[in-house]
Design a protein around this motif. Structure first.
Motif: not given
Length: 295
Positions: A95-105
Motif C-alpha cells: 500500500i505504501i508503494t501505491l502511495g509512492i506511485d501517486v506522489v511521484v506521478r
C-alpha cells in the motif's frame, strides 16, 4: 502470412517493454516479497527525464543518464520509505508503494504539462524492410535493447558478488544473513535495478508517440506479464511480457475480422484475459515456483 509475421514482430517489440517492467516487479518481489506498485511512476519519470536531457546531451547519453537518475530515485525511495517498513506485513508495504506511485506521478506530471512531450528518439515511425516484411525501426530497437539488458542482467546475477547475494537473499533471507549477506544492500539494489529498467521502458513507451500524463497506464500491462510468467521467475517475466505483447498485437490486427462480436478495442483487455486463463490453469504462472504447504 506476411501480415501475421509483421503483427508478431510488433507484438514482440511492445512485449519487450512489458518484459522490462515485469523484470522490475519480479526483482523487487524476489528480494523483498513485496509487489512494488511504484513501477508505473518510475517508468513515467524516466521518460520525462529523457525528454528534458535529450535537449542538452543528445538521445543516447540522455537515456543512460535518465536510467541512472531514476535508479538513484528508486534507491532513495527504498531507503526513506521502504527500509523503515522492514518487518511490517507485506500488504502494508504494498500500500505504501501505491502511495509512492501517486506522489511521484503528481510531481512528474508537473514537468509534463498538458501537452505531449517527445523523447527525441531517432526512430519515430520509420519503417525498414526485413525481406518481404515491413516493420518499424522502434520495434527492432526494443527487441535488441531488451535482449541486451536481459543478457547483462542474467550475467550479473550469475557471475557477480552482488548478484549472488541477491540470489541468496531471494532464496532464504535468514540463511543469507547468517552467511554475512547484507539484506539491506540487496533491497536497495533490487529497487535500483527496477528503477533503471523502468526508465528504459519509459523511453521506449514514448518513442514515436511521445508521453503525456496518462502514459503510466501502459505499465499496468506488466502485471498480467508477471502473473503469466510467474511472480518469482525472471525468465518468466521476459516470457510473460512477450506473450502479452504478441496476444495484444494479434487481437489488434485480427479481432475485428474474426471476432467482431467482442466489440471495439478488445485488444486493450486481452492481456488480462490471458492472465485469468493462466490463473485458472496454473495459479503460480507458467514458470513460477509451485508452493507446497504441508498440513
Amino acid at each position: 502470412m506476411k501480415g501475421l509475421l509483421e503483427s508478431v514482430i510488433r507484438g514482440l517489440g511492445n512485449g519487450s517493454v512489458y518484459a522490462l517492467l515485469a523484470l522490475g516487479f519480479v526483482i523487487i518481489y524476489k528480494a523483498t516479497r513485496v509487489i512494488s506498485f511504484a513501477q508505473p511512476a518510475l517508468m513515467l519519470a524516466g521518460a520525462v527525464a529523457v525528454s528534458y536531457l535529450v535537449e542538452v546531451t543528445g538521445f543516447y547519453p540522455a537515456v543512460l543518464l535518465s536510467a541512472l537518475l531514476i535508479a538513484g530515485v528508486a534507491l532513495g525511495i527504498e531507503r526513506v520509505a521502504i527500509r523503515p517498513m522492514v518487518g511490517r506485513p507485506v500488504f502494508v508495504v504494498a500500500i505504501i508503494t501505491l502511495g509512492i506511485d501517486v506522489v511521484v506521478r503528481v510531481v512528474v506530471n508537473g514537468f509534463i504539462g498538458r501537452d505531449v512531450r517527445q523523447v527525441g528518439d531517432p526512430w519515430g515511425f520509420t519503417q525498414v524492410s526485413l525481406g518481404p516484411l515491413v516493420v518499424q525501426q522502434r520495434w527492432l530497437a526494443m527487441l535488441v535493447v531488451t535482449a541486451g539488458l536481459v543478457a547483462l542482467l542474467f550475467a550479473f546475477f550469475r557471475y557477480t558478488r552482488y548478484g549472488l547475494a541477491m540470489r541468496a537473499a531471494a532464496y532464504d533471507q535468514e540463511t543469507a544473513l547468517a552467511q554475512g549477506v547484507s539484506v539491506g544492500t540487496v533491497f536497495a539494489l533490487s529497487w535500483g535495478l527496477a528503477g533503471f529498467l523502468a526508465a528504459v521502458a519509459g523511453m521506449f513507451v514514448g518513442t514515436g508517440q511521445g508521453i503525456e500524463q496518462m502514459t503510466w497506464v501502459i505499465a499496468l500491462k506488466a502485471l498480467p506479464a508477471i502473473i503469466v510468467g510467474g511472480l518469482d521467475s525472471l525468465g518468466g517475466a521476459v516470457a510473460g511480457g512477450l506473450v502479452v505483447g504478441v496476444v495484444e498485437s494479434l487481437f489488434q490486427s485480427y479481432q475485428g475480422e474474426f471476432a467482431p462480436w467482442l466489440g471495439q478495442n478488445f485488444a486493450v483487455v486481452s492481456p488480462y484475459v490471458v492472465m485469468l486463463i493462466v490463473l485458472l490453469v496454473r495459479p503460480y504462472g507458467l514458470f513460477g515456483t509451485r508452493e507446497v504447504e504441508r498440513v
